[in-house]
Design a protein around this motif. Sequence first.
Motif, mmCIF file in Angstrom:
data_model
loop_
_atom_site.group_PDB
_atom_site.id
_atom_site.type_symbol
_atom_site.label_atom_id
_atom_site.label_comp_id
_atom_site.label_asym_id
_atom_site.label_seq_id
_atom_site.Cartn_x
_atom_site.Cartn_y
_atom_site.Cartn_z
ATOM 1 N N PRO A 195 41.422 36.270 35.906
ATOM 2 C CA PRO A 195 42.339 35.548 36.056
ATOM 3 C C PRO A 195 42.899 35.340 37.712
ATOM 4 N N VAL A 196 43.507 34.293 37.904
ATOM 5 C CA VAL A 196 43.759 33.651 39.400
ATOM 6 C C VAL A 196 44.326 34.719 40.029
ATOM 7 N N ASP A 197 45.164 35.662 39.454
ATOM 8 C CA ASP A 197 46.207 36.438 40.426
ATOM 9 C C ASP A 197 45.507 37.760 40.652
ATOM 10 N N THR A 198 44.047 37.808 40.356
ATOM 11 C CA THR A 198 43.397 39.289 40.824
ATOM 12 C C THR A 198 43.111 39.265 42.310
ATOM 13 N N PRO A 199 43.424 40.250 43.045
ATOM 14 C CA PRO A 199 43.454 40.306 44.313
ATOM 15 C C PRO A 199 42.032 40.020 44.913
ATOM 16 N N TYR A 200 41.855 39.494 46.021
ATOM 17 C CA TYR A 200 40.376 39.374 46.596
ATOM 18 C C TYR A 200 39.406 40.249 46.452
ATOM 19 N N GLN A 201 39.739 41.908 46.799
ATOM 20 C CA GLN A 201 38.941 42.817 46.856
ATOM 21 C C GLN A 201 38.460 43.301 45.467
ATOM 22 N N ASP A 202 39.296 43.097 44.493
ATOM 23 C CA ASP A 202 38.952 43.187 43.172
ATOM 24 C C ASP A 202 38.170 42.085 42.225
ATOM 25 N N ARG A 203 38.229 41.039 42.966
ATOM 26 C CA ARG A 203 37.615 39.681 42.511
ATOM 27 C C ARG A 203 36.239 40.034 42.986
ATOM 28 N N LEU A 204 36.161 40.495 44.360
ATOM 29 C CA LEU A 204 34.769 40.791 44.889
ATOM 30 C C LEU A 204 34.179 42.015 44.260
ATOM 31 N N MET A 223 30.450 28.879 33.872
ATOM 32 C CA MET A 223 32.034 29.145 33.513
ATOM 33 C C MET A 223 32.626 30.442 34.142
ATOM 34 N N VAL A 224 31.684 31.301 34.767
ATOM 35 C CA VAL A 224 32.095 32.604 35.276
ATOM 36 C C VAL A 224 31.763 32.838 36.765
ATOM 37 N N ILE A 225 30.553 32.728 36.946
ATOM 38 C CA ILE A 225 30.412 33.106 38.158
ATOM 39 C C ILE A 225 30.506 32.121 39.286
ATOM 40 N N ALA A 226 30.212 30.633 39.012
ATOM 41 C CA ALA A 226 30.283 29.797 40.177
ATOM 42 C C ALA A 226 31.975 29.678 40.343
ATOM 43 N N PRO A 227 32.775 29.735 39.568
ATOM 44 C CA PRO A 227 34.157 29.519 39.837
ATOM 45 C C PRO A 227 34.794 30.719 40.516
ATOM 46 N N ASN A 228 34.249 32.038 40.062
ATOM 47 C CA ASN A 228 34.426 33.061 40.812
ATOM 48 C C ASN A 228 34.105 33.081 42.398
ATOM 49 N N ASN A 229 32.677 32.571 42.584
ATOM 50 C CA ASN A 229 32.215 32.414 43.952
ATOM 51 C C ASN A 229 33.269 31.480 44.565
ATOM 52 N N GLU A 230 33.674 30.445 43.983
ATOM 53 C CA GLU A 230 34.517 29.405 44.712
ATOM 54 C C GLU A 230 35.817 29.892 45.288
ATOM 55 N N MET A 231 36.397 30.743 44.333
ATOM 56 C CA MET A 231 37.543 31.465 44.563
ATOM 57 C C MET A 231 37.343 32.374 45.632
ATOM 58 N N LEU A 232 36.349 33.036 45.794
ATOM 59 C CA LEU A 232 36.027 33.903 46.737
ATOM 60 C C LEU A 232 36.206 33.415 48.026
ATOM 61 N N GLU A 233 35.259 32.280 48.094
ATOM 62 C CA GLU A 233 35.012 31.473 49.569
ATOM 63 C C GLU A 233 36.495 30.908 49.814
ATOM 64 N N LEU A 234 37.045 30.125 48.828
ATOM 65 C CA LEU A 234 38.481 29.826 49.481
ATOM 66 C C LEU A 234 39.613 30.795 49.862
ATOM 67 N N GLU A 235 39.598 31.859 49.121
ATOM 68 C CA GLU A 235 40.309 32.922 49.791
ATOM 69 C C GLU A 235 39.997 33.387 51.104
ATOM 70 N N SER A 236 38.476 33.592 51.235
ATOM 71 C CA SER A 236 37.837 33.905 52.603
ATOM 72 C C SER A 236 38.206 32.849 53.729
ATOM 73 N N ALA A 237 38.149 31.725 53.294
ATOM 74 C CA ALA A 237 38.579 30.586 54.310
ATOM 75 C C ALA A 237 39.942 30.564 54.457
ATOM 76 N N VAL A 264 42.041 33.137 54.530
ATOM 77 C CA VAL A 264 42.162 34.509 55.591
ATOM 78 C C VAL A 264 41.853 34.179 56.778
ATOM 79 N N VAL A 265 40.745 33.362 57.137
ATOM 80 C CA VAL A 265 40.177 33.049 58.418
ATOM 81 C C VAL A 265 41.493 32.078 58.971
ATOM 82 N N LEU A 266 41.945 31.051 58.097
ATOM 83 C CA LEU A 266 42.667 30.162 58.701
ATOM 84 C C LEU A 266 44.125 30.642 59.120
ATOM 85 N N ASN A 267 44.234 31.791 58.187
ATOM 86 C CA ASN A 267 45.809 32.405 58.474
ATOM 87 C C ASN A 267 45.556 33.094 59.819
#
Length: 196
Positions: free
Chosen positions: A101-110, A134-148, A150-153
């Motif tokens: 689910p989308v409310d999972t924190p970054y470290q736990d998603r990683l 259904m699982v791997i690609a969306p999860n990777n995209e979420m990780l990339e977006l969250e990383s981006a 963090v960098v933007l912040n």
Amino acid sequence: MKKLILLPFIAVLTGCAGLQQSEPAPPEKNEPQPIVVIDDSDDFCLVSPEHEEFDHQCDFLHWAGIWLSADKTSWPDRKQAIANLGDSTPDLLKKILLSLPVDTPYQDRLRAQHWLNILKPKLQSNIAPLVETMVIAPNNEMLELESALVVLNKVNAEQAQSSEALKEELEAQRKKLEELLEVEATLMDKNRGNQQ
């Protein structure tokens, strides 16, 4: 004299014409990915029974139900459930589904991505593309977006600090300028007084 002026001009035009005649590099050819068709007769076992056996191994609806339930459960409850699970294949599956689910924190998603990498070689060949989509690609995209994000912040915070420092420097320069104008006005008043 006219010939000397025209010679460099002709040389430049000739050079430009030579550049225009060169052919561009051919575009890279992207090989189309093979399309996987899931047939009604396909066995929906996540892990091949020859590889490993466990309860609900071939019950796709059971795992979909865990995923849907996880989506309705708060992160602290899911985190506790993950902590209570072991490292067996069905427990890894549950851990991954509880982390999607989308409310999972970054470290736990990683960490869930790490579990997916452990589980991926065990997946049955006809299920692997489905899990990838259904699982791997969306999860990777979420990780990339969250990383981006963090960098933007971080960049925004640095720019805000820089902006604040510039404001302070500007204020200091403004005060110095006002002091210099006051000194100049005082000197001009004294100079006028001396002239009279």
